[in-house]
Scaffold this motif. Structure first.
Motif, PDB file in Angstrom:
ATOM      1  N   HIS A 205       0.822  -1.219   0.000  1.00  0.00           N
ATOM      2  CA  HIS A 205       0.000   0.000   0.000  1.00  0.00           C
ATOM      3  C   HIS A 205       0.853   1.265   0.000  1.00  0.00           C
ATOM      4  O   HIS A 205       1.929   1.299   0.592  1.00  0.00           O
ATOM      5  CB  HIS A 205      -1.024  -0.002   1.138  1.00  0.00           C
ATOM      6  CG  HIS A 205      -0.472   0.017   2.536  1.00  0.00           C
ATOM      7  ND1 HIS A 205      -0.182   1.174   3.205  1.00  0.00           N
ATOM      8  CD2 HIS A 205      -0.191  -0.989   3.395  1.00  0.00           C
ATOM      9  CE1 HIS A 205       0.243   0.883   4.428  1.00  0.00           C
ATOM     10  NE2 HIS A 205       0.257  -0.421   4.565  1.00  0.00           N
TER      11      HIS A 205
ATOM     12  N   ASP B 282       6.210   1.239   6.655  1.00  0.00           N
ATOM     13  CA  ASP B 282       4.866   0.672   6.500  1.00  0.00           C
ATOM     14  C   ASP B 282       4.102   1.611   5.568  1.00  0.00           C
ATOM     15  O   ASP B 282       3.573   2.606   5.995  1.00  0.00           O
ATOM     16  CB  ASP B 282       4.207   0.580   7.875  1.00  0.00           C
ATOM     17  CG  ASP B 282       2.750   0.156   7.792  1.00  0.00           C
ATOM     18  OD1 ASP B 282       2.315  -0.287   6.720  1.00  0.00           O
ATOM     19  OD2 ASP B 282       2.040   0.292   8.813  1.00  0.00           O
ATOM     20  N   ASP B 283       4.057   1.424   4.274  1.00  0.00           N
ATOM     21  CA  ASP B 283       4.461   0.201   3.638  1.00  0.00           C
ATOM     22  C   ASP B 283       5.411   0.498   2.462  1.00  0.00           C
ATOM     23  O   ASP B 283       5.468  -0.235   1.502  1.00  0.00           O
ATOM     24  CB  ASP B 283       3.197  -0.516   3.158  1.00  0.00           C
ATOM     25  CG  ASP B 283       3.441  -1.939   2.712  1.00  0.00           C
ATOM     26  OD1 ASP B 283       4.467  -2.506   3.079  1.00  0.00           O
ATOM     27  OD2 ASP B 283       2.614  -2.467   1.962  1.00  0.00           O
TER      28      ASP B 283
ATOM     29  N   GLU C 174      -4.919   1.920   2.632  1.00  0.00           N
ATOM     30  CA  GLU C 174      -4.972   0.702   3.450  1.00  0.00           C
ATOM     31  C   GLU C 174      -5.221   1.087   4.903  1.00  0.00           C
ATOM     32  O   GLU C 174      -5.994   0.450   5.608  1.00  0.00           O
ATOM     33  CB  GLU C 174      -3.660  -0.082   3.329  1.00  0.00           C
ATOM     34  CG  GLU C 174      -3.714  -1.478   3.942  1.00  0.00           C
ATOM     35  CD  GLU C 174      -3.364  -1.538   5.427  1.00  0.00           C
ATOM     36  OE1 GLU C 174      -3.579  -2.596   6.031  1.00  0.00           O
ATOM     37  OE2 GLU C 174      -2.882  -0.542   6.004  1.00  0.00           O
ATOM     38  N   GLU C 175      -4.544   2.150   5.349  1.00  0.00           N
ATOM     39  CA  GLU C 175      -4.586   2.503   6.774  1.00  0.00           C
ATOM     40  C   GLU C 175      -5.968   2.971   7.215  1.00  0.00           C
ATOM     41  O   GLU C 175      -6.307   2.887   8.385  1.00  0.00           O
ATOM     42  CB  GLU C 175      -3.541   3.586   7.086  1.00  0.00           C
ATOM     43  CG  GLU C 175      -2.093   3.177   6.780  1.00  0.00           C
ATOM     44  CD  GLU C 175      -1.554   2.108   7.732  1.00  0.00           C
ATOM     45  OE1 GLU C 175      -2.289   1.705   8.656  1.00  0.00           O
ATOM     46  OE2 GLU C 175      -0.408   1.675   7.537  1.00  0.00           O
TER      47      GLU C 175
ATOM     48  N   ASP D 261       3.303  -6.460   3.901  1.00  0.00           N
ATOM     49  CA  ASP D 261       2.865  -5.411   4.822  1.00  0.00           C
ATOM     50  C   ASP D 261       3.094  -5.834   6.265  1.00  0.00           C
ATOM     51  O   ASP D 261       2.424  -5.355   7.176  1.00  0.00           O
ATOM     52  CB  ASP D 261       1.372  -5.108   4.560  1.00  0.00           C
ATOM     53  CG  ASP D 261       0.932  -3.799   5.181  1.00  0.00           C
ATOM     54  OD1 ASP D 261       1.800  -2.998   5.568  1.00  0.00           O
ATOM     55  OD2 ASP D 261      -0.288  -3.590   5.296  1.00  0.00           O
TER      56      ASP D 261
HETATM   57 ZN   LIG Z   1       0.749  -1.372   6.420  1.00  0.00          ZN
END
Ligand SMILES: [Zn+2]
Length: 429
Positions: free
Chosen positions: A101, A162-163, A196-197, A219
């Motif tokens: 992501h 991340d990420d 994604e978060e 991830d």
């Molecule tokens: Zn992540």
């Protein structure tokens, strides 16, 4: 030339090139926005900046099919290559996808990110420009990386490994495959996803544009990590309706929705909160509370590996709602619950080779896989539900979502290698 990465790659990857690539991506701060994500994907303009950069870089590598959807999903496809001798098995090799992501968390500031490079790490505390320290006493994993190159932020933002570490590993694997056409693989899809978060990006996942039957997200954190169990996740909105009156003449008439909402939260068992649980214990987490005298809302997350426990917590919330209505006569409490994602473990019991190949690919880089359960969810959980089983593997970073996030260069190199081994294992069958 002196290598700056402890791990000596077996596939002739250049660690310095991976480092530069990671720094390029990390320097574009891409925090997503939970509130904006309700109305737009990607939720933030900065994610587009990285998506466009990736699109250009991947096209420049000569990847034959590169597509960006209207919601910022970047899909790079490579057609299968199986040597002529084995061509008849071609059809049997499933299309495999790899996913990372592009957004970062918004728990701490995420822009502008100014990465710091700590070469030849000496095993001591790492002091960031802001004065914050990363102490190996609290970060035992750091001691594995003496002599390595460690990357951090300057301590005023997260780093975004991340990420971005996963993104850098995937782009590098893609580049390797383009430069080594002799490597056998089935059809491949490299997918870079927004938001994604926020947990909302997957709602826009272009399922109709993807052929993969199996996927892997990069991830996870520490090297060797393999995750294929996550929480079941529900979101509950508690709506409290009060009765408003002139405050000067409110006695016996006013039913204050703010007080109702606050009381509701006070009834949640503190022993089942994120701050009081770990391991396999799930929780309730009141995430947000807002409103006024006549109407107030509380947003609560429920998390557990077992569905039975989620159901029990949903029932408890119903009971609390009744209790609040009893304490505040005239007030009304309504619960709206919504499933966010489900524990994906069952899909892998049915298709054990998905994790077996990943384990094998990790062993091919000289370490043992470490199976863990995620105390959260992944995009993979959503994909698994949609019929594409998707375990999660490490990208190499530590201390995600914090000012002291760090990633060793060697871990990113290893993650890249795992991907390259994995596509070959699927081709071999
Ligand atoms: Zn992540």
């Amino acid at each position: 030339m002196k290598t700056t990465s402890l791990y000596v790659p077996t596939l002739a990857l250049d660690p310095e090139k991976i480092l530069k690539r990671f720094l390029r991506y990390a320097s574009i701060g891409t925090p997503s926005d939970r509130h904006l994500s309700e109305t737009q994907t990607p939720s933030t303009e900065s994610q587009w900046k990285l998506i466009r950069l990736l699109e250009q870089e991947i096209m420049d590598m000569g990847v034959p099919s590169v597509e960006v959807t209207e919601h910022g999903f970047l899909i790079a496809r490579i057609p299968p290559y199986i040597s002529t001798l084995r061509k008849k098995n071609d059809m049997a090799v499933p299309v495999v996808a790899f996913i990372a992501h592009v957004d970062t968390a918004s728990d701490v500031p995420g822009d502008p990110v100014r990465p710091m490079i700590h070469r030849n790490y000496d095993g001591k505390r790492i002091v960031l420009s802001s004065g914050i320290e990363i102490d190996p006493v609290n970060q035992p994993r750091l001691s594995q990386y003496i002599g390595d190159t460690i990357i951090t932020s300057d301590g005023t933002t997260l780093l975004g490994a991340d990420d971005k570490a996963g993104v850098a590993a995937l782009v590098t694997a893609l580049e390797y495959l383009m430069q080594h056409p002799e490597v056998e693989h089935g059809g491949l899809e490299f997918i870079f996803t927004p938001d994604e978060e926020t947990g909302r990006g997957m709602e826009r996942f272009p399922l109709d544009r993807v052929q993969a039957k199996v996927a892997y997200t990069l991830d996870g954190d520490g090297e060797g990590t393999v995750e294929y169990e996550c929480f079941n996740a529900y979101r509950v909105v508690v709506q409290c309706k009060g009765v408003g009156t002139h405050l000067g003449y409110a006695r016996g008439k006013l039913v204050n929705a703010v007080t109702m909402a606050a009381s509701f939260v006070s009834f949640l068992p503190r022993s089942e909160s994120p701050e009081a649980t770990d391991g396999r214990f799930g929780y309730y987490c009141p995430l947000e509370i807002n409103g006024n005298i006549t109407e107030a809302k509380v947003e609560i997350f429920l998390r557990d590996y077992e569905m039975e426990e989620i159901k029990r917590r949903l029932q408890t919330l119903e009971s609390i709602a009744k209790a609040i209505e009893g304490i505040f006569p005239g007030g009304k409490v309504t619960l709206i619950s919504e499933k966010q994602y489900l524990n994906m473990r069952d899909a892998f019991a049915q298709n054990p080779q998905i994790v077996q190949y990943l384990d094998e690919a990790i062993r091919a880089t000289g370490i043992e896989p470490v199976h863990t359960s995620i105390r959260g969810g992944t995009d993979g959980a959503r994909l698994t539900e949609l019929g594409i089983p998707t375990p999660n593997m490490f990208a190499g970073g530590s201390n995600f979502h914090s000012l002291t996030e760090w990633v060793p260069l060697s871990a990113m190199v290893r993650a890249t290698e795992v991907v390259i081994h994995l596509v070959q294992l699927w081709a071999k069958g």
